[in-house]
Scaffold this motif. Structure first.
Motif, mmCIF file in Angstrom:
data_model
loop_
_atom_site.group_PDB
_atom_site.id
_atom_site.type_symbol
_atom_site.label_atom_id
_atom_site.label_comp_id
_atom_site.label_asym_id
_atom_site.label_seq_id
_atom_site.Cartn_x
_atom_site.Cartn_y
_atom_site.Cartn_z
ATOM 1 N N ALA A 1 0.737 -1.377 -0.052
ATOM 2 C CA ALA A 1 0.069 -0.398 0.370
ATOM 3 C C ALA A 1 0.856 1.223 0.089
ATOM 4 C CB ALA A 1 -1.098 0.166 1.263
ATOM 5 N N LEU B 1 -6.657 1.113 4.660
ATOM 6 C CA LEU B 1 -5.276 0.509 4.427
ATOM 7 C C LEU B 1 -5.974 -1.160 4.714
ATOM 8 C CD1 LEU B 1 -2.271 1.497 6.325
ATOM 9 C CD2 LEU B 1 -3.010 1.400 3.270
ATOM 10 N N ILE C 1 3.849 -1.268 3.766
ATOM 11 C CA ILE C 1 3.049 -0.107 3.619
ATOM 12 C C ILE C 1 4.432 0.978 3.093
ATOM 13 C CG2 ILE C 1 1.992 1.251 5.074
ATOM 14 C CD1 ILE C 1 0.992 -0.909 6.750
#
Lengths: 346, 489
Positions: B327, B401, B408
Motif C-alpha cells: 500500500a 488500508l 506500507i
C-alpha cells in the motif's frame, strides 16, 4: 438538513422564475406577448392526445441520452461527442435495415438486429472519443466535437451519395423503409410503446447502477479524483472507457429509435439536437438520475409546445431553446449563489 | 510595522475558530504563534492577511484601525502571507512568478525586475535563477521565491505558515537567517508553527493558541515544558522505542536502479525483515520520493529486482503490487490519497473488497462507523472527506488500508499534524508492524525518523547511504548526513 433542502428548493425556484422573466423580456423586445406565448406552448404540448404523444416521442430519446450522459458525467467526462454517437446509432441502424430488408428474415428479427447495430454504432463512436483521450491525450471535449463533425459529414455523404433516393438525393433523407420494418406504433399516433419501455428501463438502470453498485461508486471516485481512485486500486482508464461505451450504448439506442420508430429513414439532422439537449438536462439535474425524467419531460414539452409559435404568434420556435438555455444558466448561477450564501450564513 | 489585533472573533457555522483574541506585535519582532491543529492559528493569520473577514474585532496597523478586504488589499497595506503550500505557478519561470501580482505597466520590464530580484536575494543570501522553471525548484526554493516576491511588493509584515515543513535543514538555516535580517530592518515577522525547536531558536516572543483562544504569551528563555502544557493542557512524551522485527526477510531490493528527469539512483540493495521500519531521510528531491514510488510499483525501475515474500514484482503493473499487499500513502492527501466530494462511507466501500455487484449501504455505514470509532476520526459516515481536518484525513487514509498488508509505503505520514495525532498514527502503524508488515516512510522530521525507524536510508542527490542503525544515530549526525557531510567519497 430539512432546512437545507428547503433552501435548495427555494433557490431552484428563483432560478426558474428568473429564466421565465428573462425569456419574457426577450419576447417583449421581439414585440410578442409573453403570456400568450406561454399559453400557446402549454397548449401545444398538452392540448391534445396527439400533441401529448408527440411530447413523449421527444421525451424518450432525450431520456435515453441523458441516462448515458449521467454515466459519463459521474466519471468526470464531458461527452460532447454525444450528438455524433446518436447519429452513428442511426447510421448503423439504417445500414442494417438496408442490408437485411430484402432478406427472408422475419421483420421483428431484422428490426432487432438493426437496433443492435445502432447500439454498437453509438458505442463505437463513444469508445473512439475514449481511446483518443486515453491513448492519444486528446481531451474528450475536442475529440467529441471533431467526431460530431465527422458524423454529420458521414450522414450527408450517405444521403447524397451511396444511399440517395432513386433519381436524386435530397435533404429529406433516404428512401423510407416499408412499414413492416417500423417499430409497432400506438394506433393513430407517432408513438411506439417500445420507446417508452427503453426510456424507462434506461433511466431506472442508470439510477441503480450509479447509486447502488460498486461500478457506480468507482465511476464516481474517478470523477472526483482520478489519481486517488487509481491509487486505491480502481482501474481508472478501463472504467473511463467503459463509461464512454455505456453512454454510447444509450445514445446509439436513441439513434436507432429515431430511425425505427420516428423517421423510418436516415435524415440529415437525425439526432434532432437531443445530444446537446441531454447535456443540458444532465447538468440541470446535477447527477441525480431520478430527476432526469421530469426535467427531460419539461424540455420535451417545451420543444413540442413551441412548434405552435410560428403559426399562432409569428415567433420562431427556437424560443424554447432560449428558455432551456436560460434555465440552465440560471440554475448554475443560483447554485453558485447558494453556495456563497451557505458559506456566509450556514 | 506595528500590528495589533483587538478582540478578534471568527465563527464558522458551529465552530468558534477565533474567540476574542488580543495580540500586539511591535515592529522588528519575530512573533511565534504556537498551537496544535485546529487551534485557530491559520484562521487568525487568514484574517490578518485578508482571506477572511473577522466576525467581530479590529485590526490596527501602525495604530490605525484598518479593514483588509482581500489578500491583494493586504499586500497593498503592507501585509503578506507565505502559505504552507506555495501558491505559485509551477509551469512558469521564476521571473514571471516574481512579476505576478505586481501592479505596473502593460508590458512588464523583465530586465529591471530581474535586477531587483537579484538585489533582494543577494541581501537575503538566496540564489534562484530567474530563468528556471518553478516546477524544477524544491519546496524551500519556492518559499524563497514567494518571500522575495512579497518583499518586492513592499510588504512590511510577513506571515509564515508552517514554513519549515518539507524543507531541508540547510534551507531552514537560510530561511531563519533571512528572517532575522528582515526583523533587524524593522519588518514584523509572524511565524506560525507547531515545532517547538523552531520557535525556540527563532522567535522573540511566542503566543499560544488553544481551541480558538489566546492562552498566553512567553518571552525567551522559553520554558518548553510550559509551552507544551499551554498547547495541550498536559505534557506529552513520545514513549519508548520499540521494534517489531521478526528475523525473516520479507522485502528485498536487488541492485534497484532508478531514473527520472533529474535524478539517477544507481543500484540500491536492501533486505528488510517483516515488521521492520525503514526511514528514508534526505532533502526534498534527493531521490527518496522516486525510490518510494518505485517500491509501490508506480515507477518502473531501469534495472534490478524487487520482491516481496519471494514473489518477484519487477516490472509488474501497480495492481499486482496491490494484490501482494503493498500500500502506498501519498503526502498530498486531498490531491492523491482521497477523493473530495465523497463521504467516508464511500471511501471505505471503495477501498474495501467489493462484495458482489450491488452495494449493501447499510453494511457499508456499519463498517464506516466501526472504522471511525476504531481510528478515532472526528466525523460521521456521511461526512464528505474534505470537511475533515488534516489530522482526521490522515487517520481516514490509514483506516482505508487493507488487512493484512506486507508493505506500507508512506510519504510524510505526520506532516502538518500535531504531536498527539502523530503519536496516534504511529501507534496504529506499529500495530501493523507487529502483524508483520514492513514500513518504509519518508519524513523531513529528524526526530520522527530516529524515533520510529529501525534503520535509516539517507538520500543525497541520488546517492543512497548504506542502512544506518537508528538507535545509534543522533539528530546532529543525521542532520549533517542529510546536508551532504560525512559521505565517503
Amino acid at each position: 438538513m430539512k432546512n437545507l433542502r428547503w433552501n435548495n428548493f427555494l433557490f431552484q425556484l428563483v432560478a426558474f422564475l428568473l429564466a421565465l422573466a428573462f425569456t419574457s423580456l426577450i419576447m417583449v423586445f421581439a414585440g410578442a406577448p409573453p403570456i400568450s406565448a406561454y399559453v400557446e406552448i402549454l397548449g401545444g404540448a398538452f392540448g391534445s392526445v396527439n400533441s401529448l404523444a408527440n411530447v413523449v416521442v421527444v421525451w424518450m430519446p432525450l431520456l435515453l441520452v441523458t441516462s448515458g450522459l449521467l454515466i459519463t458525467f459521474t466519471a468526470g467526462l464531458w461527452n460532447i461527442g454525444i450528438e455524433g454517437q446518436i447519429t452513428l446509432g442511426a447510421i448503423f441502424t439504417t445500414a442494417a435495415l438496408r442490408l437485411l430488408q430484402e432478406s427472408s428474415l422475419p421483420p421483428w428479427l431484422i428490426i432487432l438486429l438493426a437496433m443492435l447495430a445502432g447500439v454498437a454504432g453509438g458505442a463505437l463512436w463513444a469508445v473512439m472519443a475514449g481511446l483518443l483521450k486515453t491513448f492519444g491525450g486528446v481531451n474528450e471535449i475536442f475529440g467529441g466535437l471533431g467526431l460530431n463533425f465527422v458524423a454529420t459529414a458521414l450522414t450527408l455523404w450517405l444521403i447524397f451519395g451511396p444511399w440517395k433516393r432513386p433519381g436524386t438525393g435530397s435533404m429529406s433523407g433516404t428512401e423510407p423503409f416499408p412499414d413492416t420494418l417500423w417499430l409497432p406504433q400506438l394506433p393513430g399516433l407517432r408513438l411506439s410503446p417500445w420507446s417508452v419501455i427503453f426510456g424507462a428501463a434506461a433511466i431506472y438502470l442508470v439510477y441503480r447502477l450509479l447509486s447502488g453498485t460498486y461500478f457506480g461508486l468507482r465511476l464516481k471516485a474517478i470523477g472526483k479524483n482520478v489519481r486517488a481512485a487509481f491509487l486505491l486500486g480502481v482501474p481508472a482508464w478501463q472504467h473511463s472507457l467503459l463509461a464512454f461505451a455505456l453512454c454510447g450504448f444509450f445514445a446509439g439506442l436513441a439513434g436507432a429509435l429515431q430511425v425505427t420508430a420516428v423517421y423510418h429513414r436516415l435524415i440529415p439532422s437525425i439526432s434532432s439536437g437531443y445530444g446537446f439537449l441531454g447535456l443540458l438536462v444532465a447538468m440541470l439535474v446535477n447527477y441525480q438520475a431520478l430527476w432526469a425524467a421530469p426535467v427531460a419531460l419539461f424540455f420535451a414539452a417545451l420543444n413540442i409546445g413551441s412548434i405552435q409559435l410560428p403559426i399562432m404568434l409569428n415567433l420562431d420556435s427556437s424560443l424554447s431553446g432560449v428558455l432551456q438555455g436560460m434555465l440552465v444558466l440560471f440554475v448554475l448561477l443560483t447554485e453558485g449563489a447558494r453556495k456563497r450564501w451557505l458559506q456566509k450564513n450556514g | 510595522m506595528n500590528v495589533e489585533l483587538r478582540d478578534i472573533h471568527k465563527i464558522f457555522a458551529a465552530v468558534h475558530a477565533n474567540n476574542g483574541i488580543n495580540l500586539k506585535i511591535p515592529a522588528g519582532v519575530i512573533q511565534g504563534i504556537l498551537g496544535e491543529n485546529g487551534a485557530g492559528k491559520s484562521t487568525l493569520m487568514k484574517i490578518l492577511s485578508g482571506f477572511y473577514q473577522p466576525s467581530q474585532g479590529q485590526i490596527l496597523l501602525d495604530d490605525k484601525p484598518v479593514i483588509i478586504r482581500s489578500p491583494a488589499d493586504a499586500t497593498r497595506q503592507g501585509v503578506g502571507m507565505l502559505h504552507q503550500d506555495p501558491l505559485d505557478f509551477p509551469s512558469m519561470r521564476v521571473i514571471d512568478n516574481f512579476l505576478i501580482g505586481h501592479p505596473g505597466e502593460l508590458i512588464p520590464d523583465r530586465g529591471q525586475a530581474a535586477a531587483q530580484l537579484e538585489a533582494i536575494q543577494q541581501k537575503l543570501g538566496f540564489s534562484l535563477r530567474p530563468e528556471a522553471h518553478v516546477d524544477t525548484l524544491t519546496v524551500g526554493e519556492r518559499q524563497q521565491l514567494e518571500i522575495l516576491r512579497l518583499l518586492w511588493l513592499g510588504v512590511r509584515v510577513l506571515i509564515l505558515d508552517e514554513p519549515t515543513t518539507g524543507i531541508s535543514a540547510l534551507q531552514k538555516e537560510k530561511l531563519f537567517a533571512a528572517l532575522r535580517l528582515l526583523a533587524q530592518e524593522g519588518k514584523t515577522i509572524i511565524f506560525v508553527s507547531h515545532k517547538l525547536e523552531d520557535v525556540e531558536v527563532l522567535c522573540h516572543k511566542v503566543a499560544v493558541l488553544r481551541q480558538g483562544r489566546l492562552i498566553g504569551e512567553m518571552l525567551p528563555p522559553f520554558n518548553i515544558t510550559r509551552l507544551v502544557e499551554m498547547m495541550f493542557e498536559k505534557v506529552i512524551t513520545l514513549g519508548n522505542r520499540r521494534s517489531c522485527c521478526r528475523g525473516e526477510i520479507s522485502f528485498r531490493l536487488n541492485a534497484l536502479e532508478l531514473e527520472d528527469a533529474r535524478l539517477h539512483i544507481p543500484g540500491v540493495s536492501l533486505e528488510v525483515q517483516g515488521g521492520e521500519v525503514i526511514g528514508l531521510a534526505g532533502m526534498e528531491g534527493s531521490g527518496q520520493a522516486l525510490f518510494l514510488r518505485a517500491c509501490a510499483g508506480l515507477v518502473r525501475a531501469v534495472g534490478g529486482h524487487i520482491s516481496i515474500n519471494e514473489h518477484d514484482l519487477t516490472g509488474k503493473p501497480y495492481h499486482t503490487y496491490l494484490e501482494h499487499g503493498i500500500a502506498y500513502l501519498p503526502a498530498a492527501r486531498l490531491e492523491e490519497g482521497l477523493a473530495p466530494g465523497m463521504t467516508l462511507t464511500e471511501h471505505f466501500l471503495l477501498a474495501g473488497e467489493a462484495r458482489g455487484f450491488n452495494i449493501d449501504w447499510e453494511q457499508g455505514r456499519k463498517v464506516a462507523q466501526e472504522r471511525i470509532a476504531d481510528f478515532n476520526i472526528r466525523g460521521t459516515p456521511a461526512s464528505p472527506i474534505e470537511a475533515l481536518s488534516g489530522g482526521n484525513q490522515q487517520r481516514a487514509l490509514l483506516a482505508l488500508l487493507k488487512h493484512p498488508l506486507n508493505l506500507i509505503l508512506l510519504e510524510h505520514p505526520t506532516r502538518g499534524l500535531d504531536i498527539e495525532s502523530s503519536i496516534y498514527i504511529w501507534d496504529k502503524l506499529k500495530e501493523r508492524c507487529a502483524e508483520g508488515a514492513v514500513i518504509l516512510f519518508i519524513s523531513s522530521d529528524l526526530e520522527e525518523l530516529l524515533q520510529y525507524s529501525d534503520r535509516l536510508l539517507v538520500f543525497f542527490s541520488g546517492e543512497v547511504s548504506s542502512p544506518l542503525d537508528a538507535e545509534r544515530t543522533t539528530v546532529e549526525h543525521l542532520g549533517q548526513f542529510i546536508g551532504g557531510k560525512g559521505w565517503a567519497a
